[in-house]
Write a protein that holds these residues in place. Sequence first.
Motif, PDB file in Angstrom:
ATOM      1  N   LEU A   1       0.827  -1.205   0.000  1.00 30.08           N
ATOM      2  CA  LEU A   1       0.000   0.000   0.000  1.00 30.08           C
ATOM      3  C   LEU A   1       0.864   1.260   0.000  1.00 30.08           C
ATOM      4  O   LEU A   1       0.577   2.221  -0.725  1.00 30.08           O
ATOM      5  CB  LEU A   1      -0.941   0.008   1.211  1.00 30.08           C
ATOM      6  CG  LEU A   1      -2.130  -0.946   1.135  1.00 30.08           C
ATOM      7  CD1 LEU A   1      -2.821  -1.046   2.486  1.00 30.08           C
ATOM      8  CD2 LEU A   1      -3.099  -0.529   0.044  1.00 30.08           C
TER       9      LEU A   1
ATOM     10  N   ASP B   1      -0.253   5.004  -0.602  1.00 34.94           N
ATOM     11  CA  ASP B   1      -1.091   5.214   0.577  1.00 34.94           C
ATOM     12  C   ASP B   1      -0.268   5.858   1.691  1.00 34.94           C
ATOM     13  O   ASP B   1       0.874   5.502   1.918  1.00 34.94           O
ATOM     14  CB  ASP B   1      -1.677   3.884   1.072  1.00 34.94           C
ATOM     15  CG  ASP B   1      -2.556   4.064   2.295  1.00 34.94           C
ATOM     16  OD1 ASP B   1      -3.445   4.934   2.265  1.00 34.94           O
ATOM     17  OD2 ASP B   1      -2.328   3.339   3.285  1.00 34.94           O
TER      18      ASP B   1
ATOM     19  N   ILE C   1      -5.554   3.768   4.674  1.00 34.27           N
ATOM     20  CA  ILE C   1      -6.271   2.508   4.549  1.00 34.27           C
ATOM     21  C   ILE C   1      -5.923   1.622   5.736  1.00 34.27           C
ATOM     22  O   ILE C   1      -4.757   1.454   6.074  1.00 34.27           O
ATOM     23  CB  ILE C   1      -5.929   1.808   3.226  1.00 34.27           C
ATOM     24  CG1 ILE C   1      -6.355   2.696   2.050  1.00 34.27           C
ATOM     25  CG2 ILE C   1      -6.588   0.438   3.137  1.00 34.27           C
ATOM     26  CD1 ILE C   1      -5.900   2.201   0.706  1.00 34.27           C
TER      27      ILE C   1
ATOM     28  N   THR D   1     -12.269   3.454   3.698  1.00 32.32           N
ATOM     29  CA  THR D   1     -10.828   3.202   3.838  1.00 32.32           C
ATOM     30  C   THR D   1     -10.567   2.108   4.861  1.00 32.32           C
ATOM     31  O   THR D   1      -9.416   1.792   5.144  1.00 32.32           O
ATOM     32  CB  THR D   1     -10.081   4.485   4.275  1.00 32.32           C
ATOM     33  OG1 THR D   1     -10.630   4.948   5.506  1.00 32.32           O
ATOM     34  CG2 THR D   1     -10.170   5.562   3.197  1.00 32.32           C
TER      35      THR D   1
END
Length: 173
Positions: A101, A106, A110, A148
């Motif tokens: 991620l 990200d 998340i 998320t």
Amino acid sequence: AEQLKALREFLLSRARDGQNAVVLIDEAQNLSADALEMIRLLSNLETDSHKLLQIVLVGQPELESTLQGYSLRQLNQRISIRRQLGALSSAELEPYIFHRLRVAGDKGNITFKKNALKPIFDCTRGYPRLINMLCDRVLLAAYAKRSTRIDKYLVRDGISDLGLPMKQSWWRL
């Protein structure tokens, strides 16, 4: 022959400039015997002191079986380093997912609830390719729901979409 000569000259110029040339071939288990023979010929490109071209073959376990064949013995003998990526342990799953991620951009937005991780691990048996496929589906579903937080229900839907086997016990977590 002309193309091979041009390639050799290019590689020599790179070497003179202190640069390395690397060919990375993914899904190498799908290469034909002729293509693997060409790779062997390319591995001959060298000077008196070093190889001009580093070749990295990445593939499924079938690649190893293919390389064991009699017709590819010369290529097989030239492979200096071999590594196999096995399944991840359950303890490695969460760090693996969050690393992927982060690489994708990200910034920690998340999250995966604990009850989402067990079915991911059990269903994929820790194989990175399956983990990636399943998490891709789950993240797409979460995006569609503008969420998320990944929970067991999003994972269940992802497992179902991929047609992977499910255990009823996962959903009682």
